[in-house]
Structures are given as C-alpha cells and as structure tokens.
Design an enzyme around this catalytic site. Structure first.
Site, short mmCIF file in Angstrom:
data_model
loop_
_atom_site.label_atom_id
_atom_site.label_comp_id
_atom_site.label_asym_id
_atom_site.label_seq_id
_atom_site.Cartn_x
_atom_site.Cartn_y
_atom_site.Cartn_z
N GLY A 71 -17.95 5.83 -30.18
CA GLY A 71 -18.29 6.52 -28.94
C GLY A 71 -19.17 7.72 -29.24
CB THR A 72 -19.11 10.13 -32.06
OG1 THR A 72 -17.78 10.59 -31.81
CG2 THR A 72 -19.96 11.26 -32.59
CG ASN A 151 -10.92 14.53 -24.53
OD1 ASN A 151 -11.78 14.91 -23.73
ND2 ASN A 151 -10.69 15.16 -25.66
CD GLN A 179 -9.51 9.56 -24.05
OE1 GLN A 179 -8.54 8.86 -23.72
NE2 GLN A 179 -9.68 9.99 -25.29
CB SER A 199 -14.77 4.67 -27.98
OG SER A 199 -14.17 4.62 -29.25
CB ALA A 200 -13.86 -0.64 -30.07
CG HIS A 201 -10.79 4.27 -31.50
ND1 HIS A 201 -9.90 5.32 -31.53
CD2 HIS A 201 -12.01 4.84 -31.42
CE1 HIS A 201 -10.57 6.47 -31.48
NE2 HIS A 201 -11.86 6.20 -31.42
CB THR A 239 -26.03 -6.18 -41.33
OG1 THR A 239 -27.26 -6.45 -42.01
CG2 THR A 239 -25.28 -7.48 -41.08
CB CYS A 327 -11.73 16.19 -32.35
SG CYS A 327 -12.04 14.57 -31.69
N1 PLP Z 1 -15.62 10.83 -25.75
C1 PLP Z 1 -14.34 11.09 -25.45
C2 PLP Z 1 -13.98 11.56 -24.07
C3 PLP Z 1 -13.34 10.94 -26.41
O1 PLP Z 1 -12.08 11.22 -26.11
C4 PLP Z 1 -13.72 10.49 -27.71
C5 PLP Z 1 -12.69 10.33 -28.77
O2 PLP Z 1 -11.66 10.94 -28.76
C6 PLP Z 1 -15.06 10.21 -27.96
C7 PLP Z 1 -15.99 10.38 -26.95
C8 PLP Z 1 -15.54 9.74 -29.30
O3 PLP Z 1 -15.26 8.39 -29.53
P1 PLP Z 1 -15.17 7.84 -31.03
O4 PLP Z 1 -13.82 8.23 -31.54
O5 PLP Z 1 -15.33 6.35 -30.91
O6 PLP Z 1 -16.28 8.47 -31.79
#
Ligand code: PLP
Length: 388
Positions: A71-72, A151, A179, A199-201, A239, A327
């Site tokens: 996601g970042t 989040n 989120q 974001s997948a996770h 890849t 984070c």
């Molecule tokens: N955006 C939000 C609102 C998030 O909560 C997070 C991760 O906590 C991210 C972006 C970043 O996603 P990733 O962990 O896949 O880099």
C-alpha cells in the site's frame, strides 16, 4: 501462558485459507509471466485472474489495476505532480492532504514539501469539507489525497462529498482505501476516486503486495517509481510477485463475497467490547464514537492510562492490541491523528487500539475484558506500573 487473542487487525490481518492455498499453488508454477511459452502463460493467467478479483472488490475494470509491493508503494506512486488526465500534461501544482493520513501519504510522494498543504479534521476525526472547499478554490488543479477510513480511529471520511468538491474545482482525488477494503463498500465509481490504493495484508492476503487502481484509462501516470522491464504496463518494472499477487486475488474475492456478513459479525463483537469497556471503567473515552466508523475498530483510553504500559499489560494477559498506529509502536509519540482531532496530552498518551476481524470470537472479547478489568483496577488503585 494464557491463550492468545489477536486484536491488531488494522496492523495486519491473518492470512485467509484461500489466500494460503492460492499462494502455495502459485509457487508450483515455474514460468515467468512475461515469457510466451506455456509455463509463462500459466503464471500470467494467475496474475490476470488476481487482477480481475482485486478489480471486482472496488468495482473497477481489471485493466485499471496495477500491482505494487505494498500500500505504501501504491500511495507513493499515486502522489505524483505528473498525473495526466485525458492527455492534459500540465503538472499538478499542489497536494492537499487531510491531517490524519497514514504516514505513507503524509510523506507526500513526489511532491515538494512546499507544495503540500494539510486539511483539518473536526473533533470527531472527520475531514473538514469547508476547509477543503476553500483550499481547492485557491489551488483548483490540486491533487487531493484522503483516506476512506482512518487506521487509528476507524472513522470513515466523507470521501464522495469531497470528490464532488474536488472535481467541481478541476482537481483530482486519490483515496487510500487500505483500511476500508473488505470492511465497507469501496466502489471506486461511487466514491468518485480517480486513484485508489489497496494493500493485500489488510484483506487477508500476504504482506508485501498492494495495488493502485485508477478510475479509467483516461488517467495516466507517466513517472513510474521503478523502471526497467515494462511490467504492469510500464508502471512498475520487475518480475511480478506471482504467488503474492495470486494470494491477494484470492483474499480479495473472499473479502468481497463475505463483506456484509463479516462486517455484521465484527460490529456485534465490537459493540460488546465497547459496552464492556465502559461497564468496567465508566470514564472510558472512545475516540471518534460520534462519527461513522469501521465496524471493527475501537481506539480508547481512560484518564491516567499510559498506552505503552497498557499494551504490555494486555499482552501479558494474552491480548494483542496496539497503541495507535502500528508504524509508530515503539516510539513514544502522541498520535498525529488524535492531535489533529484536538485531543490533548495526557489523553493522547493513553490511546489503545483494539481492532477485530472475521475470526474474532465472543470468547476473545471475554478474554480482552478480563484483561481490562485487571488493568482498570490497577489504574484505579493508582499503581504506576500495572504491567509488573
Ligand atoms: N494506508 C493505511 C491507511 C494503512 O493503514 C497502511 C498500513 O498500515 C498503509 C497505507 C500501508 O500499507 P502497507 O503496509 O501495505 O505498506
């Protein structure tokens, strides 16, 4: 050792069974998705199936989904002054952000520091639409980046209303739906987003995979972060993470199919948790409680509580919670989200986040409340170190 209960789903969700199976199956596919032979085509098929599945989660076309490493990375890719819409190559001169964005958005992508402007939120943690209207009137070609759900608090942002304001002025809207996905409706068209991050996770896929989705092929991102082999139609070379992407697709498919049922399940348990918190300590403050929130998130405190101590105390009792954003865990820093909501220290130092998911049970909530009873009782006796 007490049995463990996991309340940190906003940091990351466990891998769904379907995602684990898709990941394992994809590991047996030997080909490079860029190769033309049968093995390569088999790997390509996995990626394209996942693209369909991820697109369906947000009501987009598969051809508008670009896979990234997180996601970042998707946020970083989206926040570019060079975004073109329908061939308009004039650079976007300004980036408008809400003050409660995730750090990966607050970093500003490829915009210069001076070009970034914060938009305030109200005391409930919702974007101030009047401030957006004023700011976009001054910078009508701005790129605006808003999260769909926060989040830390889970507060849902008025994104569709913001989109109407942004578009009326001539601006563009990027939505960080990391989120929100799988928890509330994230239809890219209904939201009015031009670009959207996933974001997948957070939906039960693996860590280290994300996606940037665009509204239509009118939108062009001419400046990739990673150049090279031309993968992801030139937007993200390297890849592809075939197994990770296949698992993301599988998780997205389940998340989309089960969203309503999972949301109702989480909300019922979250309500039970919040009722229990207040029954034990009537002074409990739940942040953002008067706003529309995700069904799974509670950010709370009680006067006198220190978040770091509380997280350790919960952990010792078997409950994994977090102090604000994952984070920022480990750093004793008041949350920028609560600060933007006008919450003052010492209350900001005591915020603990409990976030739930599809496999949370009533017995998990009971364990959590048992831990809370001990912690609240230690606090009311004025014991400084309840974790000891
Ligand atoms: N955006 C939000 C609102 C998030 O909560 C997070 C991760 O906590 C991210 C972006 C970043 O996603 P990733 O962990 O896949 O880099």
């Amino acid at each position: 050792m007490p049995e463990r209960s996991y309340f940190d789903w906003n940091a990351t969700a466990p891998l769904r069974d379907e995602a684990r199976a898709a990941f394992a199956d994809a590991l047996s596919v030997a080909g490079n998705p860029s190769s033309v032979h049968a093995e390569g085509r088999a790997a390509r098929r996995l990626i394209e199936q996942a693209r369909e599945e991820v697109a369906a989660l947000v009501g987009a076309r598969a051809s508008d989904v670009f896979f990234t490493s997180s996601g970042t990375e998707a946020n970083m890719l989206a926040l570019s002054p060079a975004i073109e819409v329908a061939g308009d190559k004039r650079p976007r001169d300004k980036l408008l952000l809400s003050a409660i964005e995730h750090v990966s958005v607050r970093a500003g992508g490829r915009f210069a520091r001076e070009a970034i402007e914060d938009l305030p939120v109200d005391t409930h943690g919702r974007l101030d639409l009047a401030a957006l209207t004023t700011a976009i009137a001054k910078s009508p070609r701005a790129l605006v980046s808003l999260m769909l759900a926060n989040n830390e608090t889970g507060v849902i942002q008025p994104v569709a209303k913001a989109a109407a304001i942004v578009h009326a002025a001539g601006g563009l809207l990027h939505v960080d739906a990391v989120q929100a996905a799988g928890r509330i409706d994230c239809d890219i068209v209904a939201l009015g987003a031009d670009l959207l991050t996933l974001s997948a996770h957070k939906v039960g896929g693996p860590k280290g995979v994300g996606a940037l989705v665009r509204r239509s092929d009118d939108i062009h991102l001419p400046d990739p972060l990673i150049r090279g082999g031309g993968q992801e139609r030139g937007l993200r070379a390297g890849t592809e993470n075939v197994a990770g992407i296949a698992a993301f697709g599988a998780a997205a498919a389940v998340a989309g199919r089960q969203r309503a049922a999972e949301a109702a399940h989480m909300q019922a348990l979250r309500d039970m948790l919040e009722t229990g918190l207040r029954a034990v300590a009537s002074g409990t403050v739940v942040f953002g409680v008067h706003a529309e929130r995700l069904p799974n998130t509670t950010l709370f405190t009680v006067p006198g509580m220190k978040a770091e101590t509380a997280v350790i105390a919960f952990d010792l009792e078997g409950a994994a919670v977090s102090s604000g954003a994952a984070c920022s865990s480990g750093k004793v820093q008041p949350s920028h989200v609560l600060a933007a909501m006008g919450v003052l220290p010492p209350l900001t130092h005591g915020a603990v986040r409990a976030s739930l998911g599809w496999s949370t049970t009533a017995s998990d909530i009971e364990s959590f409340l048992n831990a809370w009873r001990k912690l609240a009782s230690a606090l009311s006796k004025g014991q400084a170190s309840v974790a000891a």
